[in-house]
Design a protein around this motif. Structure first.
Motif, PDB file in Angstrom:
ATOM      1  N   LYS A  90      17.227 -55.028 -66.589  1.00 37.00           N
ATOM      2  CA  LYS A  90      16.543 -56.030 -67.425  1.00 37.00           C
ATOM      3  C   LYS A  90      16.215 -57.272 -66.615  1.00 37.00           C
ATOM      4  O   LYS A  90      15.081 -57.787 -66.664  1.00 37.00           O
ATOM      5  N   CYS A  91      17.188 -57.776 -65.857  1.00 33.32           N
ATOM      6  CA  CYS A  91      16.979 -58.993 -65.059  1.00 33.32           C
ATOM      7  C   CYS A  91      15.921 -58.760 -63.981  1.00 33.32           C
ATOM      8  O   CYS A  91      15.069 -59.620 -63.727  1.00 33.32           O
ATOM      9  N   THR A  92      15.980 -57.587 -63.334  1.00 35.81           N
ATOM     10  CA  THR A  92      15.000 -57.246 -62.308  1.00 35.81           C
ATOM     11  C   THR A  92      13.601 -57.172 -62.917  1.00 35.81           C
ATOM     12  O   THR A  92      12.629 -57.680 -62.353  1.00 35.81           O
ATOM     13  N   TYR A  93      13.508 -56.551 -64.079  1.00 33.14           N
ATOM     14  CA  TYR A  93      12.219 -56.392 -64.770  1.00 33.14           C
ATOM     15  C   TYR A  93      11.617 -57.763 -65.103  1.00 33.14           C
ATOM     16  O   TYR A  93      10.433 -58.012 -64.862  1.00 33.14           O
ATOM     17  N   LEU A  94      12.446 -58.659 -65.662  1.00 26.13           N
ATOM     18  CA  LEU A  94      11.945 -59.991 -66.033  1.00 26.13           C
ATOM     19  C   LEU A  94      11.541 -60.791 -64.799  1.00 26.13           C
ATOM     20  O   LEU A  94      10.555 -61.540 -64.829  1.00 26.13           O
ATOM     21  N   THR A  95      12.306 -60.645 -63.704  1.00 32.01           N
ATOM     22  CA  THR A  95      11.991 -61.385 -62.478  1.00 32.01           C
ATOM     23  C   THR A  95      10.684 -60.884 -61.865  1.00 32.01           C
ATOM     24  O   THR A  95       9.840 -61.689 -61.450  1.00 32.01           O
ATOM     25  N   ILE A  96      10.509 -59.553 -61.814  1.00 36.06           N
ATOM     26  CA  ILE A  96       9.254 -58.982 -61.302  1.00 36.06           C
ATOM     27  C   ILE A  96       8.075 -59.459 -62.159  1.00 36.06           C
ATOM     28  O   ILE A  96       7.039 -59.891 -61.652  1.00 36.06           O
ATOM     29  N   SER A  97       8.236 -59.397 -63.493  1.00 40.95           N
ATOM     30  CA  SER A  97       7.167 -59.821 -64.411  1.00 40.95           C
ATOM     31  C   SER A  97       6.840 -61.294 -64.232  1.00 40.95           C
ATOM     32  O   SER A  97       5.662 -61.684 -64.211  1.00 40.95           O
ATOM     33  N   GLY A  98       7.891 -62.127 -64.103  1.00 44.05           N
ATOM     34  CA  GLY A  98       7.696 -63.566 -63.936  1.00 44.05           C
ATOM     35  C   GLY A  98       6.967 -63.903 -62.649  1.00 44.05           C
ATOM     36  O   GLY A  98       6.025 -64.720 -62.633  1.00 44.05           O
ATOM     37  N   ASN A  99       7.381 -63.278 -61.547  1.00 44.11           N
ATOM     38  CA  ASN A  99       6.719 -63.530 -60.259  1.00 44.11           C
ATOM     39  C   ASN A  99       5.281 -63.035 -60.271  1.00 44.11           C
ATOM     40  O   ASN A  99       4.376 -63.682 -59.724  1.00 44.11           O
ATOM     41  N   ALA A 100       5.052 -61.862 -60.896  1.00 44.37           N
ATOM     42  CA  ALA A 100       3.692 -61.316 -60.964  1.00 44.37           C
ATOM     43  C   ALA A 100       2.778 -62.234 -61.767  1.00 44.37           C
ATOM     44  O   ALA A 100       1.637 -62.502 -61.370  1.00 44.37           O
ATOM     45  N   GLN A 101       3.278 -62.731 -62.904  1.00 47.27           N
ATOM     46  CA  GLN A 101       2.481 -63.618 -63.757  1.00 47.27           C
ATOM     47  C   GLN A 101       2.227 -64.959 -63.062  1.00 47.27           C
ATOM     48  O   GLN A 101       1.139 -65.524 -63.163  1.00 47.27           O
ATOM     49  N   ALA A 102       3.244 -65.453 -62.344  1.00 48.76           N
ATOM     50  CA  ALA A 102       3.091 -66.725 -61.619  1.00 48.76           C
ATOM     51  C   ALA A 102       2.034 -66.592 -60.527  1.00 48.76           C
ATOM     52  O   ALA A 102       1.200 -67.488 -60.332  1.00 48.76           O
ATOM     53  N   ALA A 103       2.054 -65.451 -59.817  1.00 49.03           N
ATOM     54  CA  ALA A 103       1.056 -65.216 -58.764  1.00 49.03           C
ATOM     55  C   ALA A 103      -0.345 -65.141 -59.356  1.00 49.03           C
ATOM     56  O   ALA A 103      -1.315 -65.643 -58.789  1.00 49.03           O
ATOM     57  N   LYS A 104      -0.454 -64.546 -60.532  1.00 48.97           N
ATOM     58  CA  LYS A 104      -1.750 -64.381 -61.196  1.00 48.97           C
ATOM     59  C   LYS A 104      -2.312 -65.726 -61.663  1.00 48.97           C
ATOM     60  O   LYS A 104      -3.517 -65.973 -61.591  1.00 48.97           O
ATOM     61  N   GLU A 105      -1.407 -66.607 -62.137  1.00 50.72           N
ATOM     62  CA  GLU A 105      -1.850 -67.891 -62.702  1.00 50.72           C
ATOM     63  C   GLU A 105      -1.754 -69.040 -61.710  1.00 50.72           C
ATOM     64  O   GLU A 105      -2.099 -70.172 -62.036  1.00 50.72           O
ATOM     65  N   GLY A 106      -1.227 -68.763 -60.503  1.00 51.80           N
ATOM     66  CA  GLY A 106      -1.075 -69.820 -59.505  1.00 51.80           C
ATOM     67  C   GLY A 106      -0.003 -70.824 -59.858  1.00 51.80           C
ATOM     68  O   GLY A 106      -0.090 -72.005 -59.503  1.00 51.80           O
ATOM     69  N   LYS A 107       1.042 -70.373 -60.564  1.00 48.35           N
ATOM     70  CA  LYS A 107       2.137 -71.264 -60.956  1.00 48.35           C
ATOM     71  C   LYS A 107       3.355 -71.026 -60.076  1.00 48.35           C
ATOM     72  O   LYS A 107       3.404 -70.080 -59.283  1.00 48.35           O
ATOM     73  N   LYS A 108       4.344 -71.884 -60.237  1.00 51.98           N
ATOM     74  CA  LYS A 108       5.596 -71.739 -59.489  1.00 51.98           C
ATOM     75  C   LYS A 108       6.405 -70.587 -60.099  1.00 51.98           C
ATOM     76  O   LYS A 108       6.632 -70.545 -61.311  1.00 51.98           O
ATOM     77  N   GLY A 109       6.855 -69.665 -59.272  1.00 50.33           N
ATOM     78  CA  GLY A 109       7.572 -68.480 -59.744  1.00 50.33           C
ATOM     79  C   GLY A 109       8.796 -68.794 -60.577  1.00 50.33           C
ATOM     80  O   GLY A 109       9.014 -68.194 -61.636  1.00 50.33           O
ATOM     81  N   SER A 110       9.595 -69.769 -60.118  1.00 52.85           N
ATOM     82  CA  SER A 110      10.845 -70.089 -60.816  1.00 52.85           C
ATOM     83  C   SER A 110      10.590 -70.621 -62.217  1.00 52.85           C
ATOM     84  O   SER A 110      11.387 -70.394 -63.137  1.00 52.85           O
ATOM     85  N   ASP A 111       9.439 -71.327 -62.414  1.00 54.45           N
ATOM     86  CA  ASP A 111       9.120 -71.868 -63.748  1.00 54.45           C
ATOM     87  C   ASP A 111       8.806 -70.749 -64.733  1.00 54.45           C
ATOM     88  O   ASP A 111       9.261 -70.763 -65.886  1.00 54.45           O
ATOM     89  N   VAL A 112       8.026 -69.763 -64.285  1.00 50.96           N
ATOM     90  CA  VAL A 112       7.665 -68.648 -65.168  1.00 50.96           C
ATOM     91  C   VAL A 112       8.899 -67.790 -65.462  1.00 50.96           C
ATOM     92  O   VAL A 112       9.110 -67.351 -66.596  1.00 50.96           O
ATOM     93  N   ILE A 113       9.733 -67.561 -64.422  1.00 55.79           N
ATOM     94  CA  ILE A 113      10.969 -66.783 -64.622  1.00 55.79           C
ATOM     95  C   ILE A 113      11.872 -67.482 -65.633  1.00 55.79           C
ATOM     96  O   ILE A 113      12.425 -66.855 -66.542  1.00 55.79           O
ATOM     97  N   ASN A 114      12.032 -68.804 -65.482  1.00 50.32           N
ATOM     98  CA  ASN A 114      12.827 -69.596 -66.428  1.00 50.32           C
ATOM     99  C   ASN A 114      12.297 -69.436 -67.847  1.00 50.32           C
ATOM    100  O   ASN A 114      13.061 -69.256 -68.805  1.00 50.32           O
ATOM    101  N   HIS A 115      10.971 -69.508 -67.978  1.00 48.34           N
ATOM    102  CA  HIS A 115      10.329 -69.392 -69.283  1.00 48.34           C
ATOM    103  C   HIS A 115      10.582 -68.013 -69.891  1.00 48.34           C
ATOM    104  O   HIS A 115      10.935 -67.886 -71.073  1.00 48.34           O
ATOM    105  N   TYR A 116      10.452 -66.970 -69.077  1.00 47.30           N
ATOM    106  CA  TYR A 116      10.653 -65.602 -69.548  1.00 47.30           C
ATOM    107  C   TYR A 116      12.106 -65.357 -69.957  1.00 47.30           C
ATOM    108  O   TYR A 116      12.374 -64.706 -70.966  1.00 47.30           O
ATOM    109  N   PHE A 117      13.045 -65.873 -69.159  1.00 46.10           N
ATOM    110  CA  PHE A 117      14.457 -65.714 -69.521  1.00 46.10           C
ATOM    111  C   PHE A 117      14.776 -66.490 -70.802  1.00 46.10           C
ATOM    112  O   PHE A 117      15.595 -66.055 -71.619  1.00 46.10           O
ATOM    113  N   GLY A 118      14.131 -67.642 -70.978  1.00 43.63           N
ATOM    114  CA  GLY A 118      14.335 -68.417 -72.200  1.00 43.63           C
ATOM    115  C   GLY A 118      13.856 -67.659 -73.427  1.00 43.63           C
ATOM    116  O   GLY A 118      14.550 -67.611 -74.455  1.00 43.63           O
ATOM    117  N   ILE A 119      12.673 -67.027 -73.313  1.00 40.62           N
ATOM    118  CA  ILE A 119      12.145 -66.221 -74.424  1.00 40.62           C
ATOM    119  C   ILE A 119      13.061 -65.033 -74.699  1.00 40.62           C
ATOM    120  O   ILE A 119      13.388 -64.730 -75.858  1.00 40.62           O
TER     121      ILE A 119
END
Length: 465
Positions: free
Chosen positions: A112-141
């Motif tokens: 689960k953690c690996t899946y969320l981290t991969i998804s967060g980094n992929a989405q951050a790369a797509k949107e040009g955002k900081k990876g840790s911010d998207v990962i934090n957001h995904y874990f919060g959700i």
């Protein structure tokens, strides 16, 4: 339209919500429902001991061979087996199913953690955002949805057990033994822990089995297999077994992981205290077992809302202030619990402690998970396996001394581990502030075919799985 990555986060979250509606409800009741010879607490201890063993080698092997999606489904099946064990609770049914759950637990959470981290980094790369911010957001959700499982699981138990005709008033002399003023080891002998009628227990466990199977179906049908390319490539170029087996331990060479061990273990200590000690020595002792669900619902609601809130706040405040808030909240609660004499006349107070504990736990869960994802982006499986291993060790130690240490000493132990956490965590946070870990670049999310094409151009484009 929501992004594909966000949709996958929602599917994982709803699956875990359904699964832990069952397991969370059963865990909260074990110390009271299966109190005979400490059988319930012993089964929980076995679960987390098995998680420690599985953390040592199973997560990297399963995730690399099955992929995150099917590892999650297999882990969920292990959790459902524990519900079956509770249909006819005894040493010969609870302990084997506890072992099965434990062996599936670490791969489930690591995937689960690996899946969320991969998804967060992929989405951050797509949107040009900081990876840790998207990962934090995904874990919060995830934790916002997941932690509400405590509400639904405990609501089911309270509504079903509330139909019991054996509920009796608790005499004053029994109330004198509740809380930390008395040792608390003789609570299991009180009439307050009388088992509800067997047909009610079967009804509850049957409902739990149903929602557990539903969780498996949700993930199997709706979750995308985002790491399919990596897993197929791994099976084609299989690493030596010992290399995969030792991945979890190799990461222990990293001093940052060693320094985070007190923080990770504290997560196990504080959760086990609330589900094992608070429910038995305060709630069941003073109010009766049918109130356990209502009180733990308060914990779940607080935890769920705060997980979502702190997942969003973290991008503005950073992790450190949130960890400080959690530490101060827990410390104040522990000191208050040492002096509080629970009584049915103080009904609102029984709900205040779980609400505060839920707020603090929301921070420990979301921020520690996100911290591991940020610190070890290229060793996600091994990092999250270590997280489960050390957190589970906290659970095992706490459940192991549950049957022979007085409540007062248990509170002192939780406080001591919290103080150690307050001392060690800032070291890692300061180092990360001064020397930020480089996140995985956008190229890391290219497919296996794209990777092959770029090799000639000497571009590293494949995540080390």
């Amino acid at each position: 339209m929501i992004s594909r990555n966000f949709k996958n986060v929602l599917v994982v979250s709803v699956g875990f919500l359904s699964l832990f509606t069952a397991y969370g409800g059963l865990q909260s009741l074990q110390s009271s429902l299966n109190a005979e010879e400490g059988m319930g607490v012993a089964s929980l201890s076995v679960i987390y001991a098995a998680i420690i063993i599985s953390s040592m080698f199973l997560p990297p092997i399963m995730i690399k061979n099955l992929g995150c999606k099917w590892t999650i489904v297999a882990g969920m099946a292990c959790y459902v087996s524990y519900s079956f064990g509770n249909l006819y609770p005894g040493w010969y049914t609870l302990i084997p199913t506890s072992v099965i759950l434990g062996l599936g637990g670490s791969p489930l959470w690591s995937a689960k953690c690996t899946y969320l981290t991969i998804s967060g980094n992929a989405q951050a790369a797509k949107e040009g955002k900081k990876g840790s911010d998207v990962i934090n957001h995904y874990f919060g959700i995830f934790f916002f949805i997941f932690q509400s499982s405590a509400v639904w699981g405990n609501l089911m138990s309270s509504l079903i057990f509330g139909q019991d005709t054996n509920i009796a008033n608790i005499p004053e002399e029994v109330l004198q033994t509740c809380g930390a003023a008395d040792c608390g080891l003789n609570v299991t002998a009180n009439s307050t822990t009388t088992r509800p009628e067997q047909k009610l227990v079967w009804t509850l466990v049957g409902c739990y089995i149903g929602v557990g199977v539903l969780a498996m179906i949700i993930v199997a049908v709706f979750l995308d297999n985002i790491d399919q390319e990596q897993t197929s490539q791994f099976r084609e170029n299989r690493e030596p077994f010992c290399h995969t087996f030792l991945a979890t331990f190799r990461l222990l060479k990293d001093w940052r992981l060693l320094t985070l061990i007190p923080l990770t273990m504290y997560s196990g200590f504080e959760q086990s205290f609330l589900s094992g000690e608070y429910t038995k020595n305060y709630v069941t002792c003073a109010l009766g077992i049918h109130f356990v669900g209502f009180v733990m619902m308060c914990f779940g609601a607080s935890n769920s809302l705060c997980s979502f809130l702190f997942g969003r706040i973290a991008r503005y405040t950073g992790r450190a202030p949130l960890f400080l808030l959690a530490a101060v909240t827990n410390l104040a609660s522990i000191i208050a619990l040492l002096y509080w004499k629970p009584h049915p006349d103080q009904l609102p107070v029984f709900f205040v402690f779980p609400a505060l504990w839920g707020m603090a736990d929301a921070i420990w869960q979301t921020q520690t998970n996100a911290l591991y994802g940020v610190l070890f982006p290229r060793d996600k499986e091994a990092a999250f396996a270590n997280y489960r291993m050390w957190e589970s060790l906290g659970f095992v130690i706490a459940f192991a001394y549950s049957t022979f240490l007085c409540l007062e000493y248990k509170l002192y132990i939780v406080m001591a581990v919290l103080v150690l956490t307050i001392v060690t965590y800032p070291i890692v946070e300061y180092h990360e502030h001064k020397h930020p870990t480089k996140p995985i670049e956008k190229d890391d999310f290219l497919s296996h075919k794209e990777t092959s094409k770029t090799k000639a151009e000497m571009i590293l484009a494949q995540t080390q799985l």
